[in-house]
Design an enzyme around this catalytic site. Structure first.
Site, PDB file in Angstrom:
ATOM      1  N   HIS A 253      39.064  67.235  35.327  1.00 51.47           N
ATOM      2  CA  HIS A 253      38.155  68.347  35.066  1.00 51.47           C
ATOM      3  C   HIS A 253      36.882  67.879  34.378  1.00 51.47           C
ATOM      4  CE1 HIS A 253      38.994  68.605  30.693  1.00 51.47           C
ATOM      5  NE2 HIS A 253      40.245  68.319  30.994  1.00 51.47           N
TER       6      HIS A 253
ATOM      7  N   CYS B 258      44.763  64.835  30.390  1.00 50.19           N
ATOM      8  CA  CYS B 258      43.918  65.127  31.542  1.00 50.19           C
ATOM      9  C   CYS B 258      42.828  64.079  31.695  1.00 50.19           C
ATOM     10  CB  CYS B 258      43.301  66.516  31.398  1.00 50.19           C
ATOM     11  SG  CYS B 258      44.471  67.871  31.635  1.00 50.19           S
TER      12      CYS B 258
END
Length: 320
Positions: A195, A211
């Site tokens: 992301h 992440c």
């Protein structure tokens, strides 16, 4: 005078280079070649401004924080000084993995995307911390894509922030203040995303909860390229070896904290990779250069061997 002119020209070239564009893969008739980007002899520098830090320059060129520090070991991270020549990495050895889909090399903190058999696109990334929030290794795929995602922090992350005296909102709506940024890919590993981020200083560092973070401008470019179902291969390769024409290069990064290795272990890994790259035969390499590269990782491809160029006469004599 010529040297100053050359540096000025190179600085001008660097300033004009976009942060990421489709780079050409080595041609099929050179299957052992794995260096992409600028030829290694085309070293790129930029002159620091008085107010610059290395981190500012990394963000400006969308490089990783650790990457720019490794490439400039003799430049002060926080006070390079006006006019200091800062090296901008622009050559990379591809990871030792199939050239398809997305390949993420965690020690390098870099993502490679192969849209076809001719091109590769690469970006700096941030990854998970070395504690309980490590980014997992292995093969997965892109399960979904979300533009303008919302974020509901998990209880574990809320509790961690509370322990540090920081209170997270229970829900973050889509928008620029969302920690996920404006674009997100959902991986097949539950709970993990690729992301955007509103904390760009963390790109190129181990600061996430597992992440993979990208610069906002990079993922904006990357998002429409990648289709749902694209394969993702996450690897741990702190040592890479590959050819560029008749020169063999070594590119090294520090070991990840969870997979430490002694110098001897790193040396054996490097020698195995060199032997594999040379068709199963160990060449006479530049030992001092190899030792220095393993002891002080720079993230820069370094020449360690040049194979003899065979003249037509030699080739003809070998044929008989």
């Amino acid at each position: 005078m010529k040297t100053r002119l050359l540096i000025s020209l190179l600085i001008g070239v660097v300033a004009a280079v976009p942060s990421a564009s489709a780079l050409t893969l080595p041609p099929p008739d050179r299957p052992g070649d794995s260096l992409i980007g600028n030829p290694p002899h085309e070293v790129k520098y930029v002159a620091a401004k008085q107010e610059d830090t290395l981190i500012d320059i990394a963000v400006n060129f969308r490089l990783g924080q650790d990457q720019i520090v490794l490439a400039n070991p003799y430049v002060d991270r926080w006070l390079p000084g006006a006019g200091a020549q800062v090296r901008i990495p622009s050559s990379f050895l591809l990871p030792n993995a199939p050239r398809e889909g997305i390949v993420i090399n965690l020690p390098e903190m870099r993502i490679y995307y192969f849209p076809d058999a001719i091109k590769v696109v690469t970006y700096a990334i941030g990854i998970g911390r070395e504690d309980d929030w490590k980014t997992p290794l292995g093969k997965t795929r892109i399960l979904g894509k979300t533009e303008r995602p919302s974020w509901t922090p998990p209880k574990s992350i809320i509790a961690e922030h509370l322990a540090d005296g920081d209170v997270l909102e229970p829900y973050y709506p889509p928008g620029p203040d969302n920690p996920l940024g404006l674009y997100a890919f959902r991986l097949g590993i539950p709970g993990y995303l690729i992301h955007s981020t509103n904390k760009t200083n963390g790109v190129g560092m181990r600061v996430s909860h597992g992440c993979i973070r990208m610069y906002p401008a990079d993922i904006e470019q990357f998002f429409p390229m990648v289709k749902t179902g694209t394969t993702v291969n996450i690897v741990n390769q702190p040592i890479k070896v590959g050819w560029y024409h008749d020169t063999l290069y070594l590119e090294t990064y520090p070991q990840m904290e969870e997979t430490p290795a002694t110098f001897e272990q790193r040396l054996h890994v490097a020698l195995d990779l060199i032997e594999q790259a040379n068709g199963g035969k160990m060449p006479v390499i530049k030992g001092a250069i190899l030792k220095a590269a393993l002891e002080k990782a720079s993230g820069i491809p370094i020449a360690i061997y040049e194979r003899p160029v065979q003249t037509p006469a030699i080739v003809q004599s070998q044929a008989h």
